[in-house]
Write an enzyme that holds these catalytic residues in place. Structure first.
Site, PDB file in Angstrom:
ATOM      1  N   LYS B 194      14.233  87.468-104.882  1.00 13.27           N
ATOM      2  CA  LYS B 194      14.019  86.597-106.046  1.00 13.27           C
ATOM      3  C   LYS B 194      13.020  87.242-106.988  1.00 13.27           C
ATOM      4  CE  LYS B 194      11.031  83.303-106.793  1.00 13.27           C
ATOM      5  NZ  LYS B 194      10.678  83.490-108.212  1.00 13.27           N
ATOM      6  N   GLU B 268       1.416  91.805-100.638  1.00 11.68           N
ATOM      7  CA  GLU B 268       0.701  92.697-101.541  1.00 11.68           C
ATOM      8  C   GLU B 268       0.129  91.790-102.618  1.00 11.68           C
ATOM      9  OE1 GLU B 268      -0.618  94.393-104.191  1.00 11.68           O
ATOM     10  OE2 GLU B 268       1.292  95.243-104.863  1.00 11.68           O
ATOM     11  N   CYS B 302      -2.168  94.600-110.316  1.00  8.36           N
ATOM     12  CA  CYS B 302      -2.993  94.084-109.224  1.00  8.36           C
ATOM     13  C   CYS B 302      -4.087  95.080-108.848  1.00  8.36           C
ATOM     14  CB  CYS B 302      -2.137  93.750-108.019  1.00  8.36           C
ATOM     15  SG  CYS B 302      -0.953  95.031-107.639  1.00  8.36           S
ATOM     16  N   GLU B 399      -9.784  87.664-110.338  1.00 10.30           N
ATOM     17  CA  GLU B 399      -8.759  88.497-110.949  1.00 10.30           C
ATOM     18  C   GLU B 399      -8.281  87.841-112.236  1.00 10.30           C
ATOM     19  OE1 GLU B 399      -5.056  88.952-108.740  1.00 10.30           O
ATOM     20  OE2 GLU B 399      -5.016  91.062-109.307  1.00 10.30           O
TER      21      GLU B 399
END
Lengths: 293, 488, 303
Positions: B194, B268, B302, B399
């Site tokens: 997906k 991840e 990331c 983040e």
């Protein structure tokens, strides 16, 4: 005249010291209706103290040379060999036959030797130099994960303990181990072996007590990086996995029922508690073919 | 006489004329169905959602929304393909299919690149030179592994897991699909993938290429939808493996959801990478590394070097060089070949970034943005940096996933190691120094899965990628990327 | 304000990472220069050319032809800029000077035992004096690479400073001959020494050694110029020379200047191309941009 025997007080092992549990509690496991002694019922505070000890030992142990770690493990085996009789006696007390006990101690010694040999070799097995398409030197090498919570196997209390601890610490991890609840004698005596060998305090911490009491804390502590579970209790496994989520502990669920099998001698158990680090660095291309200068 | 301020004037009057990549040769349908069992299937709900171009807010296509029923259909198709075809096929043949996919991506590279930039807002320079070539390279690399797996694991017999459920993020849509699909196929698994709901188009184009490659029906199924669709994949009983790239928050939800099941996971997740500049570094190249570290892909990375640490003795000069370098960054039309920083991926993400800009200012940090112009329509953020920040600031800890850099100073090696590691994340880090022994000390002390020494944000299919601590576990890429898809 | 020599710390120099330089250059070469930007850039580049002849076979007649070319680049095309200078050996300065009178085009002369620089300071000073006395507005000297490799940086510095003094009002371009230096770190070191010793320009190459000018080596030198400017506010010029023969590459050099040093350097006062065949390629591209028709070399005069 008969001599009165001096009985041993079983303590726990934290940061290279043998305290009693701070809680002052104990339990009395029995084998064949006979008490094994008053065993410390470690509390969550004992566990917390053990994690502090394990964490502070980590940096030195993980940065010790592989050669040094290998010798330290070998030294454990040497000392264990010297105290064979004591372990045989305790194992017998815990219900093993003499020959079973002998076999368990001997296999344990050999197993430590096996992992001692891996300390300075597993890195070569799990590393790679990666041929990237840019002008960089790129390699991947393992590093220890950190502090590991361990549930030692309930059965085969010595060989089980040794088989879980050795691969965990071989790479530089430190650990807090909960010994077999029903057969805890060897665990404490093994702590004495560790203490007499060259293992720095805090690298291996051994608690006795109940899984039911300590599971929650050993699985949720934010300064623990991994959990090694042995057994097959679905409820325990589920709650460890759920509690481990908060800081993404690496959880390894292992069946150690067949612990004598050579399947339990494998570098892949070391790999279970390694993190792979990949490093990049430019390679200057002067004077080489296709030089960019 | 007043002292002349020494300032480089980047207002040169010689500006780059627009150089847009042509969109003439790309083929996009008005509506996309679900790719299940080798066929394009209507969603059982009949619902479609729009995927938009973040640069001008226009709708690019309508995309099917997969619900539980569709997910079940896809997993069944994957299981059937696994049982009847894929697990029985020789590894050599399996590898050849993957090579075919690699080649098809190369052949259609320009079309993929343009669609990637249209759908996600990233500059065509990056989709053309980074995303698409790397995606093809990943398939090419793993194709060759298919019939060599036993060499990767001495003394073991690797076996595929079965059906892999894969959920990819919106920052590198095709590349992340490649990172997931290529190793899963090479190891003999079948797939339900997906893509992220804001950037599904290149994954759907990949489905077309996979169809063209003649991959047996059901080996790769690509279904679209938002978080609920992803949850349905994660919770499906017949999925053996979950591979997820995305936020740490969602990663934890997934990890919790699969607790107590047989499912293996690769996660991840997020990062807040330290990028450390020592006084003895090649400063101009370090500045280039800072730029590449935080402004690559609008900072939607990331492993972005979002926490910059500069040794105090060179702080002023590094800051000056950095600000000057920022002046030549061009923000604008993602399809323009000269664009350095494209559009922010979505309205929601722009809101997140803007929220953090406000937080930063409220926390007392000093914000600086370059003097570039930005288009009126669409979602944009100028390259931004914050000075006067410390470890306790939220813009340093959390983040942001945008072109926002937080700069701190340090004095000693010990100090910077402590600060760099003082985070729950551990994905990547960068170190800049001309001294080899210091570099290797740093690379071994930093707790992160990828360490860039005197470089940043480099990627390669042969190079394992993945994090320490809350940045996740498992590796993608390289030999180490095989293991998460195998049992022994 | 005339540039004078400055003290320099010879004990440490900034370092350069070659792969990082390559990454930066890759971004420059991937820029797309189109339409007005291209035309403007091509004209700017033409105006920065030092039309050069430095052959053992050079004669007065050859130099005169070159001077004519400099003044009549392509007369069928109106409003072209002129080149910046004509660059010759010292013994042709007078000829060039005479033939360029009133054109606004400077005469540049190489000096200091060009191209090897292997001679005594006495000869080098005399060489310079001959060129300057003959009217050279610009002097292109070479550094003593041998002394540089020996680590005698003081010698290199002092020599440049002495030549600078001998130049009087003529502007001094210091050729590092980067192709003989071996690493970017050394290029950076030589740049810093030359700049501190009084160079008005630093220049990559004599054109006699390969590699000559490249984008990466030029970036290293531009960064040295930038750091000096940050510190002092004084501009130093840059001249890549040798190997720049096509327009696309010339435009990439200009982009590199634009993104490194900005507007103030995008003028022939501070940036030059040392080249002989570049001018015609620039002309062909200018005409092509104007007419939309690809050009042939047969329609552009070669001198």
């Amino acid at each position: 005249m008969s001599r009165l025997e001096v009985l041993k007080t079983y303590k726990i092992y934290i940061g290279g010291k043998f305290p009693r549990t701070e809680s002052g509690r104990f339990y009395t496991p029995k084998v064949g209706g006979k008490s094994l002694g008053n065993i410390c019922l470690s509390s969550r505070k004992d566990f917390k103290n053990a994690v502090v000890a394990a964490r502070s030992a980590f940096s030195k142990w993980s940065s010790a040379t592989a050669y040094n770690r290998s010798q330290v493990l070998y030294r454990i085996a040497e000392i264990l060999e010297g105290r064979k009789a004591q372990f045989v006696e305790e194992l017998t007390q815990q219900g093993s036959s003499k020959s079973q006990a002998n076999k368990e101690v001997e296999t344990s010694i050999d197993r430590i030797i096996y992992y001692a040999g891996w300390c300075d070799k597993y890195t070569q097995l799990f590393s790679a130099v990666n041929p990237v398409a840019t002008s960089h030197f790129n390699f991947t090498a393992p590093e220890p994960t950190g502090v590991v919570s361990v549930f030692a196997p309930e059965e085969n209390s010595l060989i089980g303990l040794v088989s879980t601890i050795a691969p965990v610490i071989a790479s530089g991890n430190t650990c807090v181990v909960l010994a077999s609840e029903k057969l805890p004698l060897c665990a404490i005596t093994f702590a004495e072996v560790i203490n007499a060998s060259d293992v720095p305090g805090g690298v291996i911490n051994i608690l006795t007590g109940k899984r039911s009491e300590l599971l929650e804390h050993m699985a949720s502590h934010m300064d623990v990086n991994a959990f090694l579970y042995t057994g097959n209790d679905k409820k325990e496994m589920l709650s460890i996995q759920e509690l481990a989520v908060e800081n993404l502990k690496r959880v390894r669920l292992k069946d150690f029922s067949n612990v004598y099998s050579l399947d339990h001698e494998t570098p892949y158990y070391i790999e279970d508690f390694l993190e792979m680090k990949t490093t990049w660095h430019p390679i200057e291309k002067i004077g080489a073919a296709g030089s960019g200068y | 006489m007043a002292k002349k301020t020494i300032k480089i004037n980047f207002d040169t009057g010689w500006d780059l004329a627009p150089a847009p990549e042509s969109t003439g040769h790309i083929q996009l349908n008005e509506q996309y169905n679900l790719f299940i069992g080798g066929k394009w299937v209507k969603p059982s709900s009949g619902n479609y959602f729009a995927t938009t171009n973040p640069a001008d807010e226009t709708t690019l296509a309508m995309v099917a929304e997969a619900n539980n029923k569709d997910v079940d259909k896809a997993v069944k198709a994957a299981r059937k393909a696994y049982d009847t075809v894929w697990s029985k096929m020789s590894a050599k043949e399996r590898g050849k299919y993957i090579y075919r996919i690699a080649r098809l991506i190369q052949e259609k590279a320009r079309e993929f690149a343009v669609i990637e930039s249209l759908d996600g807002g990233k500059p065509i320079r990056e989709s053309r030179d980074v995303d698409i070539p790397l995606a093809a390279a990943h398939f090419f690399y793993y194709a060759g592994w298919a019939d060599k797996l036993e060499y990767a694991f001495p003394n073991r017999k690797p076996q595929p897991l079965g059906v892999a459920g894969q959920i990819t993020p919106w920052n590198f849509p095709l590349l992340m699909a490649a990172w997931k699909i290529a190793p899963a196929l090479a190891t003999g698994n079948t797939i339900v993938l997906k893509p992220a709901e804001t950037t599904p188009l290149t994954a759907l184009k990949l489905a077309e290429a996979i169809q063209e490659a003649g991959l047996p029906d059901g080996v790769v199924n690509i279904i679209t939808g938002a978080g609920e669709t992803g949850a349905a994949i994660v919770n499906h009983n017949d999925v053996d493996k979950i591979a997820f790239t995305g936020s740490t928050g969602v990663g934890k939800i997934i990890q919790n959801a699969i607790a107590g099941t047989h499912k293996k996971a690769t996660l991840e997740l997020g990062g807040k990478a330290a990028n450390i500049i020592f006084e003895d570094a090649a400063l101009d190249q370090a500045v280039e590394g800072i730029i590449n570290g935080i402004y690559f892909n609008q900072g939607h990375v990331c492993c972005a070097g979002s926490r910059l640490f500069v040794q105090e003795s060179v702080y002023n000069i590094v800051l000056r060089k950095l600000k000057d370098r920022m002046e030549s960054l061009i923000v604008g039309n993602p399809l323009d070949k000269n664009t350095d920083i494209g559009a922010i991926n979505s309205k929601e993400q722009l809101q997140v970034i803007n929220k953090y800009l406000k937080i930063g200012e409220k926390e007392g940090a000093e914000m600086y943005q370059s003097n570039c112009s930005i288009p009126k329509k669409g979602y944009w953020c100028k390259p931004t940096l914050f000075t006067n920040v410390s470890q306790s600031n939220r813009i340093v800890q959390e983040e942001i996933f945008g072109p926002v850099l937080a700069i701190q100073t340090f004095r000693t090696v010990a100090e910077v190691i402590e600060k760099a590691n003082n985070t729950p994340f551990g994905l990547s880090a960068g170190v800049w120094t001309d001294k080899g022994s210091k570099l290797f000390n740093m690379t071994s002390q930093l707790n992160a899965g990828i360490i860039w020494g005197n470089t940043f944000n480099k990627f390669d299919p042969t190079s394992p990628f993945g994090g320490y601590k809350e940045s996740g576990f498992g590796r993608e890429g390289g030999l180490h990327g095989l293991k998460p898809y195998l049992k022994f | 304000m005339s540039k004078t020599k400055q003290k320099i710390d010879l004990s440490s120099f900034p370092t350069v990472d070659q792969v990082g330089i390559g990454d930066r250059i890759e971004r420059i070469t991937k820029r797309s220069i189109k339409k007005e930007t291209k035309v403007q850039g091509l004209k700017m580049a033409l105006n920065m050319v030092d039309l050069t002849t430095l052959e053992g076979a050079d004669t007065d007649k050859k130099v005169i032809q070159l001077c004519n070319k400099a003044q009549h680049l392509h007369d069928t095309y109106p409003d072209l800029p002129t080149v910046a200078a004509v660059c010759v050996y010292p013994n042709f300065v007078k000829t060039a000077k005479t033939n360029l009178q009133g054109s606004g085009i400077n005469v540049a002369s190489v000096a200091t035992a060009f191209p090897s620089g292997q001679s005594s300071l006495k000869i080098k000073l005399l060489d310079t004096k001959i060129a300057v006395d003959a009217g050279a507005e610009e002097v292109d000297m070479v550094i003593s690479r041998g002394k540089f490799h020996e680590g005698d940086y003081n010698f290199v510095y002092d020599e440049i400073a002495a030549i600078k003094e001998a130049c009087g009002n003529s502007r001094l371009k210091v050729i590092l001959e980067t192709g003989e230096l071996g690493t970017f770190d050394k290029v950076r070191k030589a740049s810093d020494i030359a700049i501190a010793a009084g160079a008005d320009f630093i220049k990559t190459s004599t054109g006699k050694i390969s590699p000559a000018a490249t984008l990466p080596v030029t970036l290293v030198m531009l960064e040295a110029i930038k750091d000096y400017y940050y510190k002092t506010g004084i501009q130093v010029g840059m001249k890549p020379a040798g190997g720049i023969s096509n327009s696309k590459l010339a435009l990439q050099y200009l982009l590199l200047v634009k993104e490194t040093l900005g507007k103030d350097w995008l003028t022939n006062k501070w940036f030059r191309f040392g080249a002989s065949s570049l001018a015609n390629d620039l002309l062909m591209q200018i005409v092509k941009q104007d007419t939309g028709i690809y050009q042939s070399k047969d329609y552009f005069s070669k001198d």
